[in-house]
Design a protein around this motif. Structure first.
Motif, short mmCIF file in Angstrom:
data_model
loop_
_atom_site.label_atom_id
_atom_site.label_comp_id
_atom_site.label_asym_id
_atom_site.label_seq_id
_atom_site.Cartn_x
_atom_site.Cartn_y
_atom_site.Cartn_z
N ASP A 193 -4.06 -4.79 -3.74
CA ASP A 193 -2.63 -4.71 -3.44
C ASP A 193 -2.47 -3.86 -2.18
OD1 ASP A 193 0.08 -4.80 -3.48
OD2 ASP A 193 0.31 -3.96 -5.49
N GLN A 194 -2.61 -4.48 -1.03
CA GLN A 194 -2.69 -3.74 0.22
C GLN A 194 -1.42 -2.96 0.54
OE1 GLN A 194 -3.99 -6.04 3.55
NE2 GLN A 194 -3.82 -4.34 4.97
N ASP A 195 -0.24 -3.50 0.22
CA ASP A 195 1.00 -2.79 0.52
C ASP A 195 1.06 -1.44 -0.18
OD1 ASP A 195 1.75 -4.91 2.08
OD2 ASP A 195 3.03 -5.82 0.56
N LYS A 196 0.76 -1.43 -1.46
CA LYS A 196 0.77 -0.17 -2.21
C LYS A 196 -0.29 0.79 -1.70
CE LYS A 196 2.71 -1.78 -6.56
NZ LYS A 196 2.47 -1.93 -7.99
N ALA A 197 -1.45 0.25 -1.39
CA ALA A 197 -2.54 1.10 -0.89
C ALA A 197 -2.15 1.74 0.45
CB ALA A 197 -3.82 0.29 -0.74
N GLU A 198 -1.53 0.97 1.33
CA GLU A 198 -1.12 1.53 2.62
C GLU A 198 -0.06 2.60 2.46
OE1 GLU A 198 -0.01 -1.50 5.39
OE2 GLU A 198 -2.03 -2.33 5.46
N VAL A 199 0.91 2.37 1.60
CA VAL A 199 1.95 3.38 1.37
C VAL A 199 1.32 4.64 0.81
CG1 VAL A 199 3.96 3.92 -0.05
CG2 VAL A 199 3.84 1.73 1.14
N ARG A 200 0.36 4.48 -0.12
CA ARG A 200 -0.32 5.65 -0.68
C ARG A 200 -1.10 6.40 0.38
NH1 ARG A 200 -4.23 3.66 -3.80
NH2 ARG A 200 -5.93 4.87 -2.93
N ILE A 201 -1.76 5.67 1.28
CA ILE A 201 -2.52 6.31 2.36
C ILE A 201 -1.58 7.07 3.29
CG2 ILE A 201 -3.88 5.83 4.43
CD1 ILE A 201 -5.23 3.58 2.77
N TYR A 202 -0.46 6.45 3.64
CA TYR A 202 0.50 7.13 4.53
C TYR A 202 1.09 8.36 3.85
CZ TYR A 202 0.29 2.90 7.38
OH TYR A 202 -0.13 1.86 8.15
N ALA A 203 1.39 8.25 2.57
CA ALA A 203 1.92 9.41 1.84
C ALA A 203 0.88 10.52 1.76
CB ALA A 203 2.38 9.00 0.45
N ALA A 204 -0.38 10.15 1.54
CA ALA A 204 -1.45 11.16 1.50
C ALA A 204 -1.61 11.81 2.86
CB ALA A 204 -2.76 10.52 1.05
N ILE A 260 2.39 29.68 -1.78
CA ILE A 260 2.92 29.01 -2.97
C ILE A 260 3.34 27.59 -2.63
CG2 ILE A 260 4.87 29.00 -4.59
CD1 ILE A 260 4.61 32.11 -4.60
N CYS A 261 3.97 27.41 -1.49
CA CYS A 261 4.36 26.07 -1.06
C CYS A 261 3.14 25.18 -0.88
CB CYS A 261 5.16 26.13 0.24
SG CYS A 261 6.76 26.92 0.07
N LEU A 262 2.09 25.72 -0.29
CA LEU A 262 0.86 24.96 -0.10
C LEU A 262 0.24 24.57 -1.45
CD1 LEU A 262 -1.44 23.92 1.76
CD2 LEU A 262 -2.46 26.19 1.53
N ILE A 263 0.15 25.51 -2.35
CA ILE A 263 -0.44 25.25 -3.67
C ILE A 263 0.36 24.18 -4.42
CG2 ILE A 263 -0.86 26.29 -5.94
CD1 ILE A 263 -1.64 28.87 -4.39
N CYS A 264 1.67 24.20 -4.27
CA CYS A 264 2.50 23.21 -4.97
C CYS A 264 2.38 21.81 -4.38
CB CYS A 264 3.97 23.66 -4.95
SG CYS A 264 4.29 25.05 -6.05
N MET A 265 1.88 21.68 -3.16
CA MET A 265 1.66 20.35 -2.57
C MET A 265 0.33 19.74 -3.00
SD MET A 265 2.99 20.30 1.29
CE MET A 265 4.70 20.50 1.69
N VAL A 266 -0.61 20.56 -3.41
CA VAL A 266 -1.96 20.09 -3.71
C VAL A 266 -2.00 19.05 -4.84
CG1 VAL A 266 -4.23 20.83 -4.55
CG2 VAL A 266 -3.10 22.08 -2.71
N PRO A 267 -1.28 19.22 -5.96
CA PRO A 267 -1.37 18.19 -7.01
C PRO A 267 -0.94 16.80 -6.53
CG PRO A 267 -0.34 20.16 -7.89
CD PRO A 267 -0.47 20.36 -6.42
N HIS A 268 0.09 16.75 -5.71
CA HIS A 268 0.53 15.44 -5.20
C HIS A 268 -0.53 14.84 -4.29
CE1 HIS A 268 3.08 12.22 -4.00
NE2 HIS A 268 3.23 12.66 -2.77
N LEU A 269 -1.12 15.65 -3.43
CA LEU A 269 -2.17 15.15 -2.55
C LEU A 269 -3.38 14.66 -3.34
CD1 LEU A 269 -3.24 14.71 0.32
CD2 LEU A 269 -4.09 17.06 0.27
#
Length: 167
Positions: free
Chosen positions: A21-32, A77-86
């Motif tokens: 599913d390339q569309d979802k994969a690309e969106v995930r890559i851009y978000a990452a 703290i802001c950095l640590i809170c971004m790590v789970p999403h990444l």
């Protein structure tokens, strides 16, 4: 069809490098990528410079806070809170239905924006040129990132409500 084309199609079907599913994969890559860049900008300038360059303008401004360590802690703290999403984006795409990592990332980006606004406010009376505007622009960038995460969380909530079974 030539045997080469048939072999190539078979390889493509088995290849892990070509997403199904390339569309979802690309969106995930851009978000990452967006999340990684945001984390990098939290590490590279505020945290690293505050810890290693005490003569920097950023350190001089942060020293006006009750403690420069409070500013470092806010960015950390802001950095640590971004790590789970990444980590979810990079290694656990099946867990992206959980909203809390994106919610943490949205709050982290908003917290970074508030911290940059605070530093910009502290820098206003200082004679450091237009450094407060640089901090306000960083706050604006972090706020836009926060809005993008918030939009994503709200869209997911809307999809969940749309597809929920009526009881």
């Amino acid at each position: 069809m030539s045997p080469f084309v048939a072999n190539l199609r078979g390889y493509i079907l088995r290849a892990g490098s070509i997403p199904i599913d390339q569309d979802k994969a690309e969106v995930r890559i851009y978000a990452a990528l967006l999340t990684a860049v945001a984390g990098y900008f939290l590490i590279a300038e505020p945290i690293f410079i505050l810890l290693t360059v005490p003569q920097s303008p950023l350190f001089r401004v942060a020293a006006l806070a009750p403690s420069a360590w409070c500013v470092i802690a806010a960015f950390l703290i802001c950095l640590i809170c971004m790590v789970p999403h990444l980590l979810a984006l990079l290694f656990r795409p099946s867990s992206l239905s959980a909203r809390w990592p994106r919610g943490f990332a949205a709050r982290a980006a908003f917290g970074a924006a508030v911290t940059w606004l605070y530093l910009g406010n502290l820098a206003m009376p200082m004679d450091l040129g237009a450094i407060e505007w640089a901090y306000f622009l960083r706050a604006f960038g972090a706020l836009m990132l926060s809005f993008s995460y918030g939009y994503s969380v709200n869209a997911q909530q809307g999809r969940e409500i749309l597809h929920a079974k009526d009881d």
